[in-house]
Design a protein around this motif. Structure first.
Motif, PDB file in Angstrom:
ATOM      1  N   THR A  75       0.835  -1.202   0.000  1.00 42.23           N
ATOM      2  CA  THR A  75       0.000   0.000   0.000  1.00 42.23           C
ATOM      3  C   THR A  75       0.868   1.250   0.000  1.00 42.23           C
ATOM      4  OG1 THR A  75      -0.116   0.270   2.409  1.00 42.23           O
ATOM      5  CG2 THR A  75      -1.666  -1.297   1.410  1.00 42.23           C
ATOM      6  N   ASP A  76       0.216   2.397  -0.142  1.00 43.70           N
ATOM      7  CA  ASP A  76       0.913   3.684  -0.038  1.00 43.70           C
ATOM      8  C   ASP A  76       0.577   4.368   1.284  1.00 43.70           C
ATOM      9  OD1 ASP A  76      -1.716   4.302  -0.469  1.00 43.70           O
ATOM     10  OD2 ASP A  76      -1.365   5.689  -2.133  1.00 43.70           O
ATOM     11  N   LEU A  77       0.395   3.576   2.330  1.00 46.83           N
ATOM     12  CA  LEU A  77       0.030   4.091   3.645  1.00 46.83           C
ATOM     13  C   LEU A  77       1.025   5.147   4.116  1.00 46.83           C
ATOM     14  CD1 LEU A  77      -1.779   3.789   6.236  1.00 46.83           C
ATOM     15  CD2 LEU A  77      -0.091   2.095   7.024  1.00 46.83           C
ATOM     16  N   GLY A  78       0.499   6.258   4.656  1.00 46.54           N
ATOM     17  CA  GLY A  78       1.339   7.318   5.181  1.00 46.54           C
ATOM     18  C   GLY A  78       1.190   7.448   6.680  1.00 46.54           C
ATOM     19  N   LEU A  79       2.135   8.110   7.288  1.00 52.78           N
ATOM     20  CA  LEU A  79       2.088   8.313   8.739  1.00 52.78           C
ATOM     21  C   LEU A  79       1.119   9.420   9.111  1.00 52.78           C
ATOM     22  CD1 LEU A  79       3.301   7.564  11.518  1.00 52.78           C
ATOM     23  CD2 LEU A  79       5.062   9.299  11.108  1.00 52.78           C
TER      24      LEU A  79
END
Length: 296
Positions: free
Chosen positions: A43-47
């Protein structure tokens, strides 16, 4: 006729189950978080920001990025160099040499050496990092004693020789484990075998290479397994001393993972890095586990 269960067996089964609960919970937690890390690596999950909530699937993009963009391969090479010289060559070889040299001796010298070894192991990482940073700085102990008195320009070792300094610091920090393990291993070697080899005319080097080392081979493999895993994923000392710098000279995979996941907020890409590290460490562990097997 119905048989009643033995109360003693029943109570021991309950005790065994209760004793296994912490282990089961630990394994379950490890599998749970490993599964999420593996999932997020696609995924391109961000903080922070929108990607922290509305992330999307990117397939193998993060894994392609590992090998097509700068960062991962450079950090992998830095990690390999750091592990080889500080753990495999430094801690393991130095620990064995110290254990073999000091074996059977009771003296002030041995006590002093052991105190120095244990001091590095017992000190918190942040304290050890401060000591090494202060010692290798331009105004540190090394320059004050060995550089400035000879009229030379002070050297900023922590800046000009960052990776060697961090490597030496880690050797000093972790040699105690190898030393203690090899002391126990050498004490387990039967003296009768060594005396028989001596009577047969074997030199000290031949006794060490042909008699002692084959006997303690499982101990060597065990030591290499632990210190390789610990050093490959080691973070606090390097982060406190250099933060991965100057530039990226000391950015190992652990620091690269931290910088990508938390400094830049790319949790998806950071998950891919963690999965890659897991696979590399797993492969190394299999190599050492094969070394633990007795030769046929």
């Amino acid at each position: 006729m119905r048989h009643q269960a033995n109360p003693w067996i029943t109570s021991n089964l309950w005790l065994l189950s209760a004793a296994m609960l912490p282990a089961i919970a630990l394994v379950g937690a490890l599998l749970y978080f490993t599964g999420w890390a593996f999932t997020f690596s696609f995924t391109d999950l961000g903080l922070t920001g929108r990607k922290a909530v509305e992330w999307s699937w990117v397939g193998l993009e993060n894994y392609e990025r590992l090998f097509t963009r700068k960062g991962f391969l450079e950090s992998l090479w830095t990690t390999v160099v750091f592990v080889f010289f500080s753990a495999i060559v430094g801690q393991s070889v130095l620990g064995f040499l110290l254990a073999a040299t000091l074996r059977g001796t009771v003296s002030t010298t041995r006590s002093v050496v052991e105190i120095c070894i244990m001091l590095g192991w017992l000190l918190p990482d942040i304290v050890a990092a401060f000591l090494w940073s202060a010692t290798t700085s331009q105004t540190g102990l090394i320059n004050s004693l060995f550089v400035v008195p000879f009229g030379l320009k002070p050297i900023n070792f922590i800046n000009d020789f960052a990776l060697p300094v961090v490597t030496l610091a880690n050797i000093w920090k972790g040699t105690a484990w190898s030393y203690l393990l090899f002391v126990a291993a050498l004490d387990s070697v039967p003296r009768e075998i060594i005396e028989a080899a001596k009577i047969d005319g074997a030199t000290r080097w031949q006794r060490a290479w042909l008699v002692v080392l084959p006997i303690i081979r499982p101990h060597i493999a065990t030591n290499l397994l632990f210190i390789t895993i610990w050093t490959f994923t080691y973070f606090p000392l390097i982060f406190a001393m250099t933060g991965g710098g100057p530039g990226r000279q000391t950015e190992t995979l652990a620091l690269f993972l931290y910088n990508q996941s938390f400094a830049r907020g790319n949790l998806g890409f950071g998950s891919a890095i963690s999965v890659a590290m897991l696979l590399i460490v797993g492969a190394l562990s299999l190599v050492y586990l094969r070394m633990l097997r007795e030769p046929k």
